[in-house]
Motif scaffolding. Structure first.
Motif, short mmCIF file in Angstrom:
data_model
loop_
_atom_site.label_atom_id
_atom_site.label_comp_id
_atom_site.label_asym_id
_atom_site.label_seq_id
_atom_site.Cartn_x
_atom_site.Cartn_y
_atom_site.Cartn_z
N ARG A 178 0.80 -1.22 0.00
CA ARG A 178 0.00 0.00 0.00
C ARG A 178 0.83 1.27 0.00
N GLY A 179 2.14 1.16 0.34
CA GLY A 179 2.92 2.36 0.54
C GLY A 179 3.66 2.84 -0.69
N PRO A 180 4.51 3.86 -0.52
CA PRO A 180 5.37 4.33 -1.61
C PRO A 180 6.33 3.22 -2.03
N PRO A 181 7.01 3.39 -3.16
CA PRO A 181 7.94 2.33 -3.61
C PRO A 181 9.04 2.08 -2.58
N LEU A 182 9.49 0.82 -2.54
CA LEU A 182 10.57 0.43 -1.64
C LEU A 182 11.37 -0.67 -2.33
N LYS A 183 11.95 -0.29 -3.47
CA LYS A 183 12.71 -1.26 -4.26
C LYS A 183 14.22 -1.08 -4.13
N ARG A 184 14.64 0.15 -3.82
CA ARG A 184 16.06 0.44 -3.64
C ARG A 184 16.26 1.13 -2.29
N PRO A 185 17.44 1.03 -1.69
CA PRO A 185 17.66 1.70 -0.40
C PRO A 185 17.33 3.19 -0.44
N GLU A 186 17.55 3.83 -1.60
CA GLU A 186 17.25 5.26 -1.70
C GLU A 186 15.77 5.55 -1.48
N ASP A 187 14.90 4.55 -1.71
CA ASP A 187 13.46 4.75 -1.54
C ASP A 187 13.06 4.93 -0.08
N LEU A 188 13.98 4.67 0.83
CA LEU A 188 13.66 4.87 2.25
C LEU A 188 13.33 6.33 2.55
N ARG A 189 13.72 7.23 1.67
CA ARG A 189 13.41 8.65 1.91
C ARG A 189 11.91 8.92 1.85
N PHE A 190 11.14 7.99 1.28
CA PHE A 190 9.68 8.15 1.19
C PHE A 190 8.97 7.56 2.40
N HIS A 191 9.72 6.94 3.32
CA HIS A 191 9.10 6.15 4.37
C HIS A 191 9.44 6.65 5.77
N THR A 192 8.67 6.16 6.74
CA THR A 192 8.95 6.39 8.16
C THR A 192 9.95 5.33 8.63
N LEU A 193 11.03 5.78 9.24
CA LEU A 193 12.00 4.85 9.80
C LEU A 193 11.70 4.66 11.29
N LEU A 194 11.63 3.42 11.70
CA LEU A 194 11.38 3.07 13.10
C LEU A 194 12.72 2.86 13.78
N ALA A 195 12.98 3.61 14.84
CA ALA A 195 14.31 3.60 15.45
C ALA A 195 14.20 3.40 16.95
N VAL A 196 15.34 3.07 17.55
CA VAL A 196 15.44 2.95 19.01
C VAL A 196 16.14 4.19 19.53
N SER A 197 15.48 4.90 20.43
CA SER A 197 16.03 6.13 20.97
C SER A 197 17.19 5.83 21.90
N ASN A 198 18.20 6.68 21.86
CA ASN A 198 19.37 6.52 22.74
C ASN A 198 19.63 7.81 23.50
N ALA A 199 18.59 8.63 23.64
CA ALA A 199 18.77 9.98 24.19
C ALA A 199 19.30 9.97 25.62
N ALA A 200 18.93 8.93 26.38
CA ALA A 200 19.33 8.90 27.79
C ALA A 200 20.63 8.15 28.02
N GLY A 201 21.28 7.74 26.93
CA GLY A 201 22.51 7.00 27.09
C GLY A 201 22.30 5.55 27.47
N MET A 202 21.08 5.07 27.38
CA MET A 202 20.78 3.69 27.75
C MET A 202 20.36 2.93 26.50
N GLY A 203 20.41 1.63 26.58
CA GLY A 203 19.90 0.80 25.50
C GLY A 203 20.88 0.67 24.36
#
Length: 304
Positions: A178-203
């Motif tokens: 259903r989403g934008p194209p995702l055939k090449r790594p460059e296509d990640l610019r069209f998507h939401t990246l899910l990340a793990v926060s490291n703001a507190a210096g943990m994890g």
């Protein structure tokens, strides 16, 4: 021979509280371990200091340090309490169920270990596992753990290697449909990246940075970023189709095999860190601990 007042020992509970506070150099963390408040720990330490007539800690606004008397008492308390725990463990009634304590990271626990643990308890009736899932690196004997599974760079952790890990973007199949194209790594610019926060210096470190550098896209700007405090939450969001996560393999291999997640760039993986099995030397003398150790290493050798 009659004891003099100088021979009288303080209550064992006060000495155990002191050992915990001295190990952590934090009344707050000692309180969390002993299930009391920080102020309760502080009061117990003051009571012990009054009993002994000396200061055991140097207190400042932001730091806690042991005095020379505190260092001497910590050495003795640690040795005596370790010996006491060992003796109690040896004489405890054999008819009681045996409990093994294992500590590891939350992501490893939820995605790799917990789905497998029922098989261990079925194969070893009478042995229970107490699992601690935490980003904090526990001290095995001092914190009461038999086994740890550490996540670290090769050559930086003690213990026996279980398996290495590589990273690869993963997402829900419905996002591809259903989403934008995702055939090449460059296509990640069209998507939401899910990340793990490291703001507190943990994890864990932010998962995306090493992979994007490995494929030459360190400057890529995604459509948006969604950050979580834990890796399992990021994978849950990927399963819900909310974006693209970094799949830490083999942690997500079972989800890939079931097609709950897919890897849009199948051949683009980046090596990262590894998992190491660490056993407390004293605990290894117990048959139950050796059984868990052998089972974990056998599971590590099996396909996900």
């Amino acid at each position: 021979m009659a004891q003099t007042p100088a021979d009288r020992l303080p209550p064992l509970d006060l000495l155990a509280t002191f050992e915990c506070a001295a190990r952590h150099l934090s009344f707050t963390r000692a309180g969390a371990e002993r299930f009391v408040t920080q102020s309760a720990i502080s009061r117990q330490i003051r009571t012990l200091e009054d009993e002994l007539g000396v200061a055991l800690f140097k207190r400042s606004h932001r730091a806690l340090a042991l005095t020379p008397d505190g260092v001497r008492l910590q050495r003795t308390c640690t040795a005596v309490l370790d010996q006491l725990r060992h003796t109690v463990r040896e004489i405890r009634a054999p008819s009681r169920r045996e409990v093994l304590s294992l500590t590891t990271t939350p992501g490893f626990a939820s995605l790799w270990l917990i789905p497998r643990l029922p098989a261990f308890t079925r194969e070893h009736p009478g042995i229970d596992v107490r699992l601690d899932a935490s980003f904090e690196k526990r001290q095995l004997r001092a914190d009461g753990f038999d086994v740890a599974i550490r996540y670290a760079s090769a050559g930086t952790s003690e213990g026996e290697p279980m398996f290495g890990e590589s990273m690869q973007p993963v997402c829900s199949p419905k996002l591809l449909r259903r989403g934008p194209p995702l055939k090449r790594p460059e296509d990640l610019r069209f998507h939401t990246l899910l990340a793990v926060s490291n703001a507190a210096g943990m994890g864990m470190p932010l998962e995306w940075d090493p992979w994007l550098k490995a494929v030459g896209l360190s400057e890529l700007q995604p459509a948006s970023t969604l950050s979580f405090t834990g890796y399992s939450e990021a994978i849950a969001a990927a399963l819900a189709g909310q974006g693209v996560a970094i799949g830490r393999r083999p942690l997500v291999d079972a989800l890939l095999r079931k097609r709950q997640l897919v890897a849009p760039f199948k051949d683009l993986t980046a090596p990262t860190r590894a998992y190491f099995l660490v056993i407390d030397p004293a605990a290894r003398a117990r048959p139950a601990v050796r059984a868990l150790e052998a089972w974990l290493m056998a599971q590590a050798r099996q396909p996900a």
